[in-house]
Design a protein around this motif. Structure first.
Motif, PDB file in Angstrom:
ATOM      1  N   ASN A  99       0.798  -1.227   0.000  1.00 41.02           N
ATOM      2  CA  ASN A  99       0.000   0.000   0.000  1.00 41.02           C
ATOM      3  C   ASN A  99       0.829   1.275   0.000  1.00 41.02           C
ATOM      4  N   ILE A 100       1.894   1.295  -0.772  1.00 42.02           N
ATOM      5  CA  ILE A 100       2.662   2.525  -0.937  1.00 42.02           C
ATOM      6  C   ILE A 100       1.858   3.451  -1.846  1.00 42.02           C
ATOM      7  N   PRO A 101       1.448   4.617  -1.354  1.00 38.51           N
ATOM      8  CA  PRO A 101       0.644   5.503  -2.204  1.00 38.51           C
ATOM      9  C   PRO A 101       1.458   6.045  -3.366  1.00 38.51           C
ATOM     10  N   VAL A 102       0.838   6.105  -4.518  1.00 37.07           N
ATOM     11  CA  VAL A 102       1.536   6.610  -5.703  1.00 37.07           C
ATOM     12  C   VAL A 102       0.678   7.655  -6.398  1.00 37.07           C
ATOM     13  N   TYR A 103       1.318   8.766  -6.729  1.00 39.00           N
ATOM     14  CA  TYR A 103       0.688   9.835  -7.498  1.00 39.00           C
ATOM     15  C   TYR A 103       1.611  10.141  -8.663  1.00 39.00           C
ATOM     16  N   SER A 104       1.147   9.827  -9.852  1.00 39.94           N
ATOM     17  CA  SER A 104       1.946  10.088 -11.036  1.00 39.94           C
ATOM     18  C   SER A 104       1.079  10.821 -12.044  1.00 39.94           C
ATOM     19  N   TYR A 105       1.634  11.055 -13.246  1.00 46.26           N
ATOM     20  CA  TYR A 105       0.894  11.754 -14.289  1.00 46.26           C
ATOM     21  C   TYR A 105       1.008  10.985 -15.597  1.00 46.26           C
ATOM     22  N   CYS A 106      -0.146  10.748 -16.224  1.00 49.87           N
ATOM     23  CA  CYS A 106      -0.184  10.070 -17.511  1.00 49.87           C
ATOM     24  C   CYS A 106       0.551  10.909 -18.552  1.00 49.87           C
ATOM     25  N   VAL A 117       1.108   0.876  -4.645  1.00 50.73           N
ATOM     26  CA  VAL A 117       2.112  -0.062  -5.139  1.00 50.73           C
ATOM     27  C   VAL A 117       2.493  -0.996  -4.005  1.00 50.73           C
ATOM     28  N   HIS A 118       2.659  -2.268  -4.333  1.00 48.93           N
ATOM     29  CA  HIS A 118       3.122  -3.280  -3.377  1.00 48.93           C
ATOM     30  C   HIS A 118       4.468  -3.807  -3.877  1.00 48.93           C
ATOM     31  N   VAL A 119       5.466  -3.763  -3.010  1.00 40.48           N
ATOM     32  CA  VAL A 119       6.821  -4.166  -3.380  1.00 40.48           C
ATOM     33  C   VAL A 119       7.289  -5.289  -2.456  1.00 40.48           C
ATOM     34  N   ALA A 120       7.917  -6.315  -3.034  1.00 37.92           N
ATOM     35  CA  ALA A 120       8.436  -7.427  -2.234  1.00 37.92           C
ATOM     36  C   ALA A 120       9.800  -7.854  -2.762  1.00 37.92           C
ATOM     37  N   TYR A 121      10.611  -8.377  -1.850  1.00 35.98           N
ATOM     38  CA  TYR A 121      11.900  -8.940  -2.270  1.00 35.98           C
ATOM     39  C   TYR A 121      12.315 -10.016  -1.274  1.00 35.98           C
ATOM     40  N   MET A 122      13.287 -10.824  -1.683  1.00 27.39           N
ATOM     41  CA  MET A 122      13.892 -11.823  -0.810  1.00 27.39           C
ATOM     42  C   MET A 122      15.375 -11.516  -0.706  1.00 27.39           C
ATOM     43  N   SER A 123      15.850 -11.405   0.508  1.00 24.59           N
ATOM     44  CA  SER A 123      17.225 -10.984   0.748  1.00 24.59           C
ATOM     45  C   SER A 123      18.226 -12.074   0.376  1.00 24.59           C
ATOM     46  N   LYS A 124      19.385 -11.615  -0.096  1.00 24.56           N
ATOM     47  CA  LYS A 124      20.520 -12.511  -0.318  1.00 24.56           C
ATOM     48  C   LYS A 124      21.737 -11.975   0.422  1.00 24.56           C
ATOM     49  N   GLY A 125      21.518 -11.549   1.656  1.00 27.77           N
ATOM     50  CA  GLY A 125      22.632 -11.084   2.477  1.00 27.77           C
ATOM     51  C   GLY A 125      22.466  -9.684   3.020  1.00 27.77           C
ATOM     52  N   VAL A 146       3.653   5.946 -18.013  1.00 29.06           N
ATOM     53  CA  VAL A 146       2.637   4.940 -18.284  1.00 29.06           C
ATOM     54  C   VAL A 146       2.820   3.885 -17.199  1.00 29.06           C
ATOM     55  N   GLN A 147       1.724   3.292 -16.772  1.00 32.48           N
ATOM     56  CA  GLN A 147       1.788   2.427 -15.599  1.00 32.48           C
ATOM     57  C   GLN A 147       2.680   1.214 -15.817  1.00 32.48           C
ATOM     58  N   GLU A 148       2.671   0.660 -17.019  1.00 30.30           N
ATOM     59  CA  GLU A 148       3.481  -0.525 -17.274  1.00 30.30           C
ATOM     60  C   GLU A 148       4.965  -0.223 -17.068  1.00 30.30           C
ATOM     61  N   ARG A 149       5.416   0.910 -17.606  1.00 30.32           N
ATOM     62  CA  ARG A 149       6.820   1.265 -17.453  1.00 30.32           C
ATOM     63  C   ARG A 149       7.163   1.538 -15.989  1.00 30.32           C
ATOM     64  N   LEU A 150       6.293   2.272 -15.312  1.00 26.80           N
ATOM     65  CA  LEU A 150       6.549   2.600 -13.907  1.00 26.80           C
ATOM     66  C   LEU A 150       6.714   1.334 -13.072  1.00 26.80           C
ATOM     67  N   THR A 151       5.857   0.357 -13.280  1.00 27.65           N
ATOM     68  CA  THR A 151       5.930  -0.900 -12.530  1.00 27.65           C
ATOM     69  C   THR A 151       7.266  -1.600 -12.747  1.00 27.65           C
ATOM     70  N   ILE A 152       7.689  -1.667 -14.012  1.00 28.64           N
ATOM     71  CA  ILE A 152       8.952  -2.335 -14.329  1.00 28.64           C
ATOM     72  C   ILE A 152      10.145  -1.537 -13.809  1.00 28.64           C
ATOM     73  N   GLN A 153      10.083  -0.217 -13.901  1.00 33.74           N
ATOM     74  CA  GLN A 153      11.189   0.608 -13.421  1.00 33.74           C
ATOM     75  C   GLN A 153      11.453   0.376 -11.942  1.00 33.74           C
ATOM     76  N   ILE A 154      10.397   0.315 -11.156  1.00 31.34           N
ATOM     77  CA  ILE A 154      10.552   0.096  -9.712  1.00 31.34           C
ATOM     78  C   ILE A 154      11.236  -1.239  -9.459  1.00 31.34           C
ATOM     79  N   VAL A 170       3.621  -4.957  -7.689  1.00 29.98           N
ATOM     80  CA  VAL A 170       2.252  -4.915  -8.201  1.00 29.98           C
ATOM     81  C   VAL A 170       1.721  -3.510  -7.980  1.00 29.98           C
ATOM     82  N   MET A 171       1.085  -2.954  -9.006  1.00 29.93           N
ATOM     83  CA  MET A 171       0.517  -1.610  -8.917  1.00 29.93           C
ATOM     84  C   MET A 171      -0.947  -1.651  -9.311  1.00 29.93           C
TER      85      MET A 171
END
Length: 214
Positions: A99-106, A117-125, A146-154, A170-171
């Motif tokens: 639930n990270i709030p996101v405000y962007s512009y088309c 936006v929801h962000v997850a990772y698994m640590s390797k150290g 554009v939302q697709e690019r923003l998701t991948i960039q993160i 996930v956004m």
């Protein structure tokens, strides 16, 4: 590498998506002045009285909003400083920031994209400071997007700064270009995702998605 330059192959695409935008040759004060002048021209073209007490300072306000706030992610100097810590507890399960709030512009109509936006990772150290996940999201959101690019960039940026592959983003967002114009649909949202490493495994992905609704 410039984000506007096209590269071949997946590695080139990833580099392109997380690269900084083209550096402007204008100073901040020059940007403010130019945008103020151009926006005043737009207001006048629309038939607005730019001498009106309520409107006379609007061009300057818009310029400051564009440069210092909503499009501040266009300035590489505003990239978040990333802090990594040793994973002292050897925690190897997924870590999720929901639930990270996101405000962007088309970038097509320059109207807001509002969501979470929801962000997850698994640590390797190493682990990353939790607030840095929010800052990464906000940095890339503060650009015409554009939302697709923003998701991948993160996702790609988090992989890069942490040196890991096990990342998921996930956004879920509402686009005001859909709600306030065109079809004028106020009931729909757009969901995009970017899964990498172990998050491509069906069971891991299912676990991640189930934890988003806990």
């Amino acid at each position: 590498m410039n984000v506007l330059e096209k590269k071949n192959g997946q590695g080139g695409l990833q580099s392109e998506l997380i690269a900084e935008v083209r550096n402007s040759t204008l100073t901040e004060s020059q940007k403010l002045q130019l945008i103020e002048e151009k926006f005043r021209d737009i207001m006048m073209a629309l038939g607005l009285d730019v001498t009106d007490e309520s409107l006379k300072d609007t061009p300057r306000r818009v310029a400051k909003m564009y440069v210092k706030e909503v499009f501040s992610g266009l300035d590489p100097a505003n990239a978040p400083a990333i802090t990594l810590f040793k994973n002292d507890f050897s925690y190897d399960e997924m870590l999720i920031e929901r639930n990270i709030p996101v405000y962007s512009y088309c970038e097509h109509h320059f109207v807001p994209i509002i969501g979470k936006v929801h962000v997850a990772y698994m640590s390797k150290g190493e682990v990353i400071g939790l607030s840095k996940l929010n800052r990464i999201v906000h940095y890339f959101a503060k650009r015409p997007q554009v939302q697709e690019r923003l998701t991948i960039q993160i996702a790609e940026y988090l992989k890069k700064v942490m040196g890991i592959d096990d990342v998921a983003v996930v956004m879920d967002a509402e686009h005001l270009c859909v709600a306030s114009r065109g079809v004028r649909d106020t009931g729909s949202t757009t969901i995009t995702s970017s899964f990498h490493g172990r998050f491509l495994e069906v069971e891991i992905r299912k676990e991640f998605m189930s934890l988003l609704s806990v």
